[in-house]
Motif scaffolding. Structure first.
Motif, short mmCIF file in Angstrom:
data_model
loop_
_atom_site.label_atom_id
_atom_site.label_comp_id
_atom_site.label_asym_id
_atom_site.label_seq_id
_atom_site.Cartn_x
_atom_site.Cartn_y
_atom_site.Cartn_z
N ASP A 1 -57.36 75.66 27.07
CA ASP A 1 -57.74 75.33 28.56
C ASP A 1 -58.84 76.24 29.05
O ASP A 1 -59.86 75.95 29.88
CB ASP A 1 -56.34 75.72 29.18
N LYS B 1 -47.01 70.02 18.77
CA LYS B 1 -47.07 70.76 19.87
C LYS B 1 -47.03 72.13 19.45
O LYS B 1 -47.85 73.11 19.72
CB LYS B 1 -45.92 70.54 20.81
N LYS B 2 -46.38 72.63 18.48
CA LYS B 2 -46.18 73.89 17.93
C LYS B 2 -47.41 74.42 17.31
O LYS B 2 -47.87 75.27 17.26
CB LYS B 2 -44.83 74.23 17.17
N ASP C 1 -56.95 68.51 27.28
CA ASP C 1 -56.05 67.34 26.61
C ASP C 1 -56.83 66.12 26.94
O ASP C 1 -57.97 65.78 27.59
CB ASP C 1 -54.83 67.28 27.54
N GLU D 1 -49.86 75.30 19.46
CA GLU D 1 -49.79 76.63 20.33
C GLU D 1 -50.14 77.87 19.23
O GLU D 1 -51.08 78.74 19.76
CB GLU D 1 -48.42 76.94 20.58
N ARG D 2 -49.93 77.34 17.90
CA ARG D 2 -50.42 78.42 16.89
C ARG D 2 -52.00 78.55 16.85
O ARG D 2 -52.52 79.39 16.71
CB ARG D 2 -49.83 78.12 15.68
N THR E 1 -51.96 69.83 12.28
CA THR E 1 -51.70 68.98 13.32
C THR E 1 -51.68 67.17 12.80
O THR E 1 -50.79 66.66 13.31
CB THR E 1 -52.95 68.96 14.54
N ALA F 1 -48.58 71.19 25.13
CA ALA F 1 -48.48 72.48 24.63
C ALA F 1 -49.01 73.67 25.58
O ALA F 1 -49.72 73.30 26.43
CB ALA F 1 -49.51 72.36 23.42
N LYS F 2 -48.65 74.69 25.38
CA LYS F 2 -49.20 75.74 26.06
C LYS F 2 -50.21 76.41 25.39
O LYS F 2 -49.84 77.03 24.22
CB LYS F 2 -48.13 77.29 26.17
N LYS F 3 -51.42 76.45 25.74
CA LYS F 3 -52.66 76.51 25.15
C LYS F 3 -53.50 77.19 26.17
O LYS F 3 -54.66 76.57 26.25
CB LYS F 3 -53.02 75.48 24.26
N ASP G 1 -54.03 77.70 19.13
CA ASP G 1 -54.49 78.29 20.44
C ASP G 1 -54.64 79.92 20.19
O ASP G 1 -55.48 80.43 20.66
CB ASP G 1 -53.34 77.80 21.48
N ALA G 2 -53.82 80.54 19.63
CA ALA G 2 -53.82 81.93 19.33
C ALA G 2 -54.95 82.11 18.56
O ALA G 2 -55.55 83.40 18.73
CB ALA G 2 -52.47 82.33 18.60
#
Lengths: 410, 410
Positions: free
Chosen positions: A33, A316-317, A377, A320-321, A303, A27-29, A323-324
């Motif tokens: 991170d 994963k999506k 992670d 990412e949500r 999740t 995921a882009k998070k 993470d916002a």
């Protein structure tokens, strides 16, 4: 005074796929991170090494309540999460409205996922009955789900479930005592009578007759499971002097939070499912901090749902949500706030179930030691400065950060 | 035969400042770094994760005595540290000479830091009295500090303090029992009577009348706190066959050492404060090794004092002075000696108090596994080969190095 936000992303930990990726590592998070990069990380065995946590026991441990002492069954948390008030000695259950045939064979364990409004009408017909001096409290929650409470003297939670758990083509189970006490025998008898009467009442309920005419599955029985006895524990406020608030969608999580004495806020759009409004949750958490809460627990469920469905990309999506939301919290929380982020357990997309592997954990905020972990992670947190620890270690760590811990000795 | 030196730098661990530095990471300490570089390191949670250790409980754990079993209150260690002999069942206290007004309001909790010689004279007037069949032993130590022992049958340590702990403008507290036992009720009654009589005796003591005339604060009451009951534990020699010696300045540390059966040497210039003669301590430790002691415990207090004062630079300098002592030990100890260095707990310069973060730990000597850690500080030791462990793990590790541990099983 330092305050703390504890973010629990249900079942967020995972096992690697064939390419060695997990939903979290893929995921882009950037915000999660950042917590890891600027803070300290580790791996948490929520209950203990090799033990697969349930969501209820996992949260008890995270809140500093050893489930070996405070857990008798999920029913208690379902009932509290359904806004029922429990009295010491109550035995509580999770219930399903279900569809059965004449020989008590299960046709649908979820009564065609009957809608909440209809379930509410049917529930009224079961609430308030008396069986052998025991008062029945029954409250539908969402769709086919309901909470049941038996109230009276001499009850026990040491009984089996009426719900056979499996899907179709099995029969409703006769409830049996799990020990030789007269309390367990009596409670089993009362519960069997409740299930029988629920069928008698619901089978001829006008609403079900209407559903039958319309070709819909009837919700003609209530199936209890997860008996738990309510014994009031010492609350967070009494034990630690901590004022704690909860932002969650799912009833079970709200229930555990109430059990330990958290104030639960209702957040519009917090559904406890994939469609939940995570940003609304973040805003609600910030509002609690502003109101002077020492500890704010934020729970996101989606999740775990994806893990159970084996949906790697969905998980994963969802990360990412979330993470916002983490970004919103980092930005808005102010300088005197620590953020802890973790999962209550690992839910493997491959196994489609909870598993015992430890979950990533990061702690971020003022005056916290740092380490060299840069990503949040499973693999990165292995090298974290917190090492590996258990869920019951979390609350003492947070209490010390909040200046609520006492010196042991002098 | 391998021998071991255990160096405990009180409160030496710390949290990072704004630049990410700790006193330990900022200090020039080539000898401590050498221990880490040539040995094996790790992080120690002295009591357990998230638990803030007191100095007394921390040292018990380091010596292999679980404080949950062996700790009832600091009074025991204060009394032993003051060279009082304790008998099984004695209840011991730390005491302050203080100044109170007519209504028992505190004017000065430390009686103007009365000097040790005068305190000694006043102490004689309190020593030896009998209250309800209980013998009172009273011994001043340094300045306003003293130890008190109640000796008799049927006493309990489950009582509150007379000392209100806070500074001025509060009253002397009435001692209360903490449980419903008749022993606790009786001990509280005896202690209240002691406090009352201490006032009656000291208020009209010639030395105090002289101090009053001279415009000085009188030491007109003795205020006990930290009740602990003495129950003789199995000693290090009996448990492990270890002959252990102690080099320390502070009375509390000497007391814990005596409690577990260490021989305590008096070192000229070892003050338990910032002005202590660390090199004299190092020489005393070497002398104990030469005399055949298996285990030599060296305690240095100054680092903790600086932490409580929020004095980052002072702490850094104290560490550099201790490092010179480490150099002396490394040079002088010979080939059959292991050195372990750690802190009993973290004392944060920022928080000005003990905190729960684990402390750096390094082990150096013949036949010890090595790791890749090259510096002795909080961040470097995170990556050490010893991982993270608890204080009670230390003594078994040292015993094995000393060949005093037995195979568990066959």
């Amino acid at each position: 005074m330092v305050k703390t936000v504890l973010i629990v992303c249900d079942g967020m930990g995972d096992l690697p796929d064939a390419k060695g990726r997990t939903p979290l590592s893929a995921a882009k998070k950037p915000n999660m991170d950042r917590l890891a990069a600027e803070g300290i990380s580790g791996l948490m065995h929520t209950i203990g090494r090799g033990i697969i946590p349930g969501s209820d026991t996992a949260h008890l441990a995270l809140f500093g309540y050893d489930p070996r002492c405070y857990y008798s069954g999920r029913g208690v948390f379902e009932a509290l999460g359904a806004n029922l008030k429990l009295e010491h000695g109550d035995v509580a259950f999770r219930c399903n409205f279900a569809t059965v045939g004449k020989g008590m064979g299960i046709i649908d364990r979820r009564a065609g996922r009957i809608d909440s409004a209809e379930a509410k009408v049917l529930g009224k017909a079961l609430d308030g009955m008396k069986i052998d001096g025991v008062k029945v409290v029954f409250k539908p929650t969402v769709e086919h789900r309901a909470a049941l409470v038996l109230r009276g003297k001499g009850l026990s939670c040491r009984i089996t479930d009426a719900d056979p758990h499996e899907g179709e083509k099995v029969k409703v189970l006769a409830v049996k005592p799990l020990d030789k006490s007269k309390e367990a025998a009596r409670t089993a008898k009362v519960l069997n009578e409740f299930v029988k009467r629920s069928y008698e009442i619901l089978e001829r309920h006008p609403l079900n007759l209407k559903r039958k005419k319309a070709g819909l599955l009837t919700a003609n029985i209530a199936l209890p499971r997860g008996a738990g006895i309510y014994e009031k524990p010492p609350l967070l406020k009494e034990r630690f002097g901590v004022k704690a608030g909860c932002v969650a969608g799912g009833a079970l999580y709200k229930g555990v939070a109430k059990f330990v004495g958290m104030d639960v806020v209702d957040v519009k759009g917090a559904t406890g499912a994939l469609d939940t409004d995570v940003m609304a949750k973040g805003k609600a958490a910030l509002a609690l901090l502003r109101k002077g809460y020492d500890l704010v627990f934020v729970h996101v469920k989606g999740t775990d749902n994806c893990g159970h469905d084996g949906d790697f990309d969905g998980k994963k999506k969802m990360i990412e949500r979330i993470d916002a939301m983490v970004g919103l919290l980092v930005k808005g929380c102010g300088k005197d706030v620590c953020i802890a982020i973790t999962a209550d357990h690992t839910t493997s997309c491959m196994k489609k179930r909870h598993s015992s592997e430890p979950t990533p954990f990061a702690l971020w905020g003022p005056g916290i030691r740092r380490d060299e972990v840069r990503k949040f992670d499973e693999l990165s947190c292995e090298k974290g400065g917190l090492g590996q620890f258990i869920g019951l270690d979390v609350m003492p760590m947070l209490l010390d950060l909040m200046n609520k811990e006492h010196v042991y000795g002098a």
